[in-house]
Design a protein around this motif. Structure first.
Motif, PDB file in Angstrom:
ATOM      1  N   CYS A   1       0.836  -1.217   0.000  1.00  0.00           N
ATOM      2  CA  CYS A   1       0.000   0.000   0.000  1.00  0.00           C
ATOM      3  C   CYS A   1       0.863   1.257   0.000  1.00  0.00           C
ATOM      4  O   CYS A   1       0.578   2.213  -0.723  1.00  0.00           O
ATOM      5  CB  CYS A   1      -0.926   0.008   1.217  1.00  0.00           C
ATOM      6  N   THR A   2       1.913   1.254   0.810  1.00  0.00           N
ATOM      7  CA  THR A   2       2.809   2.415   0.885  1.00  0.00           C
ATOM      8  C   THR A   2       3.434   2.697  -0.479  1.00  0.00           C
ATOM      9  O   THR A   2       3.503   3.852  -0.908  1.00  0.00           O
ATOM     10  CB  THR A   2       3.916   2.169   1.933  1.00  0.00           C
ATOM     11  N   LEU A   3       3.873   1.640  -1.153  1.00  0.00           N
ATOM     12  CA  LEU A   3       4.470   1.837  -2.483  1.00  0.00           C
ATOM     13  C   LEU A   3       3.448   2.362  -3.483  1.00  0.00           C
ATOM     14  O   LEU A   3       3.760   3.250  -4.281  1.00  0.00           O
ATOM     15  CB  LEU A   3       5.078   0.527  -2.977  1.00  0.00           C
ATOM     16  N   LYS A   4       2.216   1.826  -3.439  1.00  0.00           N
ATOM     17  CA  LYS A   4       1.174   2.285  -4.372  1.00  0.00           C
ATOM     18  C   LYS A   4       0.768   3.723  -4.083  1.00  0.00           C
ATOM     19  O   LYS A   4       0.567   4.505  -5.015  1.00  0.00           O
ATOM     20  CB  LYS A   4      -0.039   1.363  -4.284  1.00  0.00           C
ATOM     21  N   ILE A   5       0.641   4.072  -2.815  1.00  0.00           N
ATOM     22  CA  ILE A   5       0.253   5.434  -2.440  1.00  0.00           C
ATOM     23  C   ILE A   5       1.293   6.436  -2.923  1.00  0.00           C
ATOM     24  O   ILE A   5       0.974   7.511  -3.420  1.00  0.00           O
ATOM     25  CB  ILE A   5       0.063   5.553  -0.909  1.00  0.00           C
ATOM     26  N   ASN A   6       2.575   6.070  -2.792  1.00  0.00           N
ATOM     27  CA  ASN A   6       3.656   7.001  -3.100  1.00  0.00           C
ATOM     28  C   ASN A   6       4.253   6.821  -4.495  1.00  0.00           C
ATOM     29  O   ASN A   6       5.259   7.443  -4.815  1.00  0.00           O
ATOM     30  CB  ASN A   6       4.759   6.856  -2.038  1.00  0.00           C
TER      31      ASN A   6
ATOM     32  N   TYR B   1       7.623  11.709  -0.786  1.00  0.00           N
ATOM     33  CA  TYR B   1       7.339  10.803   0.321  1.00  0.00           C
ATOM     34  C   TYR B   1       8.357   9.666   0.419  1.00  0.00           C
ATOM     35  O   TYR B   1       8.040   8.579   0.859  1.00  0.00           O
ATOM     36  CB  TYR B   1       5.926  10.218   0.162  1.00  0.00           C
ATOM     37  N   MET B   2       9.580   9.927   0.007  1.00  0.00           N
ATOM     38  CA  MET B   2      10.622   8.919   0.022  1.00  0.00           C
ATOM     39  C   MET B   2      10.864   8.394   1.435  1.00  0.00           C
ATOM     40  O   MET B   2      11.091   7.207   1.629  1.00  0.00           O
ATOM     41  CB  MET B   2      11.914   9.483  -0.556  1.00  0.00           C
ATOM     42  N   SER B   3      10.787   9.260   2.441  1.00  0.00           N
ATOM     43  CA  SER B   3      11.039   8.825   3.811  1.00  0.00           C
ATOM     44  C   SER B   3       9.990   7.809   4.267  1.00  0.00           C
ATOM     45  O   SER B   3      10.283   6.911   5.048  1.00  0.00           O
ATOM     46  CB  SER B   3      11.084  10.004   4.774  1.00  0.00           C
ATOM     47  N   GLU B   4       8.760   7.918   3.753  1.00  0.00           N
ATOM     48  CA  GLU B   4       7.702   6.956   4.080  1.00  0.00           C
ATOM     49  C   GLU B   4       8.016   5.584   3.469  1.00  0.00           C
ATOM     50  O   GLU B   4       7.809   4.546   4.105  1.00  0.00           O
ATOM     51  CB  GLU B   4       6.361   7.479   3.544  1.00  0.00           C
ATOM     52  N   ILE B   5       8.530   5.586   2.260  1.00  0.00           N
ATOM     53  CA  ILE B   5       8.912   4.331   1.598  1.00  0.00           C
ATOM     54  C   ILE B   5      10.094   3.697   2.334  1.00  0.00           C
ATOM     55  O   ILE B   5      10.108   2.494   2.592  1.00  0.00           O
ATOM     56  CB  ILE B   5       9.248   4.586   0.113  1.00  0.00           C
ATOM     57  N   VAL B   6      11.076   4.513   2.692  1.00  0.00           N
ATOM     58  CA  VAL B   6      12.236   4.017   3.426  1.00  0.00           C
ATOM     59  C   VAL B   6      11.803   3.437   4.771  1.00  0.00           C
ATOM     60  O   VAL B   6      12.254   2.352   5.166  1.00  0.00           O
ATOM     61  CB  VAL B   6      13.287   5.134   3.610  1.00  0.00           C
ATOM     62  N   ALA B   7      10.926   4.134   5.474  1.00  0.00           N
ATOM     63  CA  ALA B   7      10.436   3.647   6.773  1.00  0.00           C
ATOM     64  C   ALA B   7       9.758   2.295   6.616  1.00  0.00           C
ATOM     65  O   ALA B   7       9.915   1.403   7.469  1.00  0.00           O
ATOM     66  CB  ALA B   7       9.481   4.663   7.391  1.00  0.00           C
TER      67      ALA B   7
ATOM     68  N   LEU C   1      17.722   3.412  -2.707  1.00  0.00           N
ATOM     69  CA  LEU C   1      16.868   4.605  -2.686  1.00  0.00           C
ATOM     70  C   LEU C   1      17.676   5.830  -2.265  1.00  0.00           C
ATOM     71  O   LEU C   1      17.506   6.912  -2.825  1.00  0.00           O
ATOM     72  CB  LEU C   1      15.683   4.405  -1.741  1.00  0.00           C
ATOM     73  N   TYR C   2      18.541   5.664  -1.278  1.00  0.00           N
ATOM     74  CA  TYR C   2      19.390   6.772  -0.837  1.00  0.00           C
ATOM     75  C   TYR C   2      20.286   7.263  -1.964  1.00  0.00           C
ATOM     76  O   TYR C   2      20.447   8.457  -2.185  1.00  0.00           O
ATOM     77  CB  TYR C   2      20.253   6.349   0.352  1.00  0.00           C
ATOM     78  N   GLN C   3      20.877   6.321  -2.689  1.00  0.00           N
ATOM     79  CA  GLN C   3      21.790   6.697  -3.771  1.00  0.00           C
ATOM     80  C   GLN C   3      21.057   7.370  -4.926  1.00  0.00           C
ATOM     81  O   GLN C   3      21.570   8.302  -5.536  1.00  0.00           O
ATOM     82  CB  GLN C   3      22.550   5.473  -4.269  1.00  0.00           C
ATOM     83  N   GLU C   4      19.840   6.900  -5.220  1.00  0.00           N
ATOM     84  CA  GLU C   4      19.066   7.471  -6.321  1.00  0.00           C
ATOM     85  C   GLU C   4      18.556   8.869  -6.005  1.00  0.00           C
ATOM     86  O   GLU C   4      18.586   9.746  -6.850  1.00  0.00           O
ATOM     87  CB  GLU C   4      17.862   6.573  -6.647  1.00  0.00           C
ATOM     88  N   SER C   5      18.074   9.074  -4.800  1.00  0.00           N
ATOM     89  CA  SER C   5      17.389  10.331  -4.507  1.00  0.00           C
ATOM     90  C   SER C   5      18.303  11.436  -3.993  1.00  0.00           C
ATOM     91  O   SER C   5      18.056  12.603  -4.233  1.00  0.00           O
ATOM     92  CB  SER C   5      16.282  10.101  -3.481  1.00  0.00           C
ATOM     93  N   LYS C   6      19.324  11.094  -3.252  1.00  0.00           N
ATOM     94  CA  LYS C   6      20.245  12.067  -2.651  1.00  0.00           C
ATOM     95  C   LYS C   6      19.513  13.095  -1.790  1.00  0.00           C
ATOM     96  O   LYS C   6      19.965  14.215  -1.620  1.00  0.00           O
ATOM     97  CB  LYS C   6      21.085  12.747  -3.717  1.00  0.00           C
ATOM     98  N   LEU C   7      18.349  12.695  -1.235  1.00  0.00           N
ATOM     99  CA  LEU C   7      17.566  13.597  -0.391  1.00  0.00           C
ATOM    100  C   LEU C   7      17.810  13.363   1.096  1.00  0.00           C
ATOM    101  O   LEU C   7      17.258  14.054   1.925  1.00  0.00           O
ATOM    102  CB  LEU C   7      16.066  13.399  -0.660  1.00  0.00           C
ATOM    103  N   PHE C   8      18.651  12.417   1.427  1.00  0.00           N
ATOM    104  CA  PHE C   8      18.772  12.010   2.813  1.00  0.00           C
ATOM    105  C   PHE C   8      20.059  12.511   3.438  1.00  0.00           C
ATOM    106  O   PHE C   8      21.076  12.674   2.777  1.00  0.00           O
ATOM    107  CB  PHE C   8      18.685  10.480   2.908  1.00  0.00           C
TER     108      PHE C   8
END
Length: 177
Positions: free
Chosen positions: A42-47, A54-60, A88-95
């Motif tokens: 559900c988290t993946l579909k929502i985001n 909402y990358m932090s929600e997917i990571v969580a 995900l961290y490497q792709e987004s560089k938002l963390f």
């Protein structure tokens, strides 16, 4: 979930409550895993349409799955979830470095558990081998005593790698020769 357009937020919230019950009150981690996977889906579909926001929600969600897999001693699956987080961290560089360090610490903890399991398996193999040696020697000792019409092994009797020190009814104290 089978509806044409299910309410994913409601399903996710319901799954969270069920997971909490299974983990906190029943220690039923296998059952919790089923709902954690549903919640993760559900988290993946929502985001899916807004992953950067909402990358932090997917990571969580990946972290929760990794923790649950580790609790179930499914270390390969736990490691896969942590690897997905690193990607995900490497792709987004938002963390931040703090978030990346937290995942690296989870990797270290997971590897320590894997090393501990390897040690446990090694110790178990040693104990099994020792048990088999003692069992074989006791069986041959008992067989030898039956041939001599004696019901209990005699103290000092040597068989294989062990010497009988004392006999106490069904129990026999052995000393390694």
């Amino acid at each position: 979930m089978e509806q044409f357009e299910p309410n994913l937020h409601w399903i996710k919230t319901t799954c969270e409550k069920i997971i909490r019950i299974y983990c906190n009150y029943k220690d039923a981690y296998n059952s919790a895993l089923e709902y954690q996977l549903m919640k993760h889906d559900c988290t993946l579909k929502i985001n899916a349409s807004k992953p950067n926001d909402y990358m932090s929600e997917i990571v969580a969600s990946h972290v929760e799955l990794a923790d649950l897999y580790a609790a179930l001693h499914q270390y390969v699956s736990a490691e896969e979830q942590l690897m997905a987080i690193m990607e995900l961290y490497q792709e987004s560089k938002l963390f931040s470095k703090k978030e990346i360090t937290a995942v690296k610490e989870k990797f270290n903890d997971l590897h320590k558990q894997l090393d501990r399991c390897d040690l446990d398996n090694e110790h178990l193999a040693i104990v099994k081998n020792l048990y088999q040696e003692v069992k074989n020697d006791l069986q041959s000792m008992i067989a030898g005593n039956r041939c001599r019409n004696k019901s209990l092994p005699l103290p000092g009797l040597q068989t294989g790698k062990f010497t009988v020190v004392h006999s106490f009814g069904l129990f026999t104290e052995l000393k390694k020769v």
